[in-house]
Write an enzyme that holds these catalytic residues in place. Structure first.
Site, PDB file in Angstrom:
ATOM      1  N   CYS A 251     -12.626  -1.943  -1.798  1.00 41.82           N
ATOM      2  CA  CYS A 251     -11.308  -1.365  -1.454  1.00 41.82           C
ATOM      3  C   CYS A 251     -10.680  -2.136  -0.285  1.00 41.82           C
ATOM      4  O   CYS A 251      -9.939  -1.540   0.511  1.00 41.82           O
ATOM      5  CB  CYS A 251     -11.395   0.115  -1.088  1.00 41.82           C
TER       6      CYS A 251
HETATM    7  C1  LIG Z   1     -12.681   4.265   4.509  1.00 41.07           C
HETATM    8  C2  LIG Z   1     -12.538   5.141   3.280  1.00 41.07           C
HETATM    9  N1  LIG Z   1     -11.487   5.950   3.184  1.00 41.07           N
HETATM   10  C3  LIG Z   1     -11.312   6.754   2.120  1.00 41.07           C
HETATM   11  C4  LIG Z   1     -12.200   6.758   1.086  1.00 41.07           C
HETATM   12  C5  LIG Z   1     -11.951   7.662  -0.082  1.00 41.07           C
HETATM   13  O1  LIG Z   1     -12.557   8.870   0.089  1.00 41.07           O
HETATM   14  P1  LIG Z   1     -12.445   9.996  -1.057  1.00 41.07           P
HETATM   15  O2  LIG Z   1     -13.221   9.475  -2.234  1.00 41.07           O
HETATM   16  O3  LIG Z   1     -13.048  11.207  -0.457  1.00 41.07           O
HETATM   17  O4  LIG Z   1     -10.982  10.143  -1.365  1.00 41.07           O
HETATM   18  C6  LIG Z   1     -13.316   5.948   1.136  1.00 41.07           C
HETATM   19  C7  LIG Z   1     -14.277   5.963   0.005  1.00 41.07           C
HETATM   20  O5  LIG Z   1     -14.733   4.984  -0.489  1.00 41.07           O
HETATM   21  C8  LIG Z   1     -13.489   5.104   2.263  1.00 41.07           C
HETATM   22  O6  LIG Z   1     -14.561   4.316   2.349  1.00 41.07           O
END
Ligand SMILES: Cc1ncc(COP(=O)(O)O)c(C=O)c1O
Length: 215
Positions: free
Chosen positions: A170
């Site tokens: 990501c």
């Molecule tokens: C830094 C960060 N923010 C947000 C998320 C997303 O979280 P959620 O799956 O609870 O929406 C992730 C998950 O990979 C993450 O690593």
């Protein structure tokens, strides 16, 4: 200012007042809790000014045919039947981590990451990203092995019983900055041991051997 604390909350103490952040969010499933639930902290002064975007039972103060008013915080933002089981599960997970102590968890991770760096550096052709000093790291190591695609490295590690994440995590702008199409990442938490790292290193050596024959 909203800080995404999803990768911080399970690993270190966070003091929202000290950070002076307006909002901070984190997820349950990254801290031994259930999926589908997380936490959003917000400064009261902002939350009071904000309008809800989700509507349902328990959030209203007064309802007319053409307008409504909302209950005080936090009910204004908690329309409908909440995820009760998830909230109890997340509460239990937070108690569990607090009982162990976030400082103890951080110390364990730093020890493991230091050990991992020492061991991984002995593998020829393994490029490790990020600072050398374990104290400047969370409990994870991101790497690439020679010219082997990290998905292939992850597959061989998986066959050796070691689960790593491979891809762009990501974080495509970071991949671009590092000039990598993708990377592999091993992450450690309170349940990992030095033996797990030995298995990771052994798995990487067998990946190197396997792909060494291919290329
Ligand atoms: C830094 C960060 N923010 C947000 C998320 C997303 O979280 P959620 O799956 O609870 O929406 C992730 C998950 O990979 C993450 O690593």
């Amino acid at each position: 200012m909203l800080a995404d604390g999803a990768q911080a909350a399970p690993h270190m103490k966070i003091d929202v007042q000290d950070l002076d952040v307006d909002f901070l969010g984190f997820s349950g499933h990254k801290m031994c809790g259930p999926t589908g639930i997380g936490v959003l902290y917000g400064k009261k002064e902002h939350l009071e000014k904000m309008e809800p975007i989700e509507f349902g039972g328990e959030m209203i103060d007064f309802v007319g045919l053409y307008d409504s008013t909302w209950k005080e915080l936090p009910w204004k933002f908690e329309g409908g039947t909440p995820i009760i089981a998830g909230a109890i599960g997340l509460g239990a997970a937070i108690d569990f981590l607090t009982d162990i102590g976030l400082d103890n968890i951080a110390a364990h991770e730093h020890k493991l990451v230091g050990y991992a760096m020492d061991q991984l550096e002995t593998i020829d052709g393994l490029k490790i990203f990020g600072p050398r000093d374990p104290m400047k790291r969370c409990g994870l190591v991101t790497f690439n092995l020679d010219d082997v695609h990290p998905h292939d490295v992850a597959t061989v590690l998986d066959m050796n019983g070691v689960a790593v994440r491979a891809g762009h995590h990501c974080a495509q702008p970071l991949m671009k900055c590092l000039q990598q199409v993708a990377t592999a990442r091993a992450s450690f938490y309170l349940y990992n041991t030095e033996e797990d790292i030995d298995r990771l290193v052994a798995g990487l050596r067998s990946a190197k051997e396997y792909f060494g024959d291919v290329f």
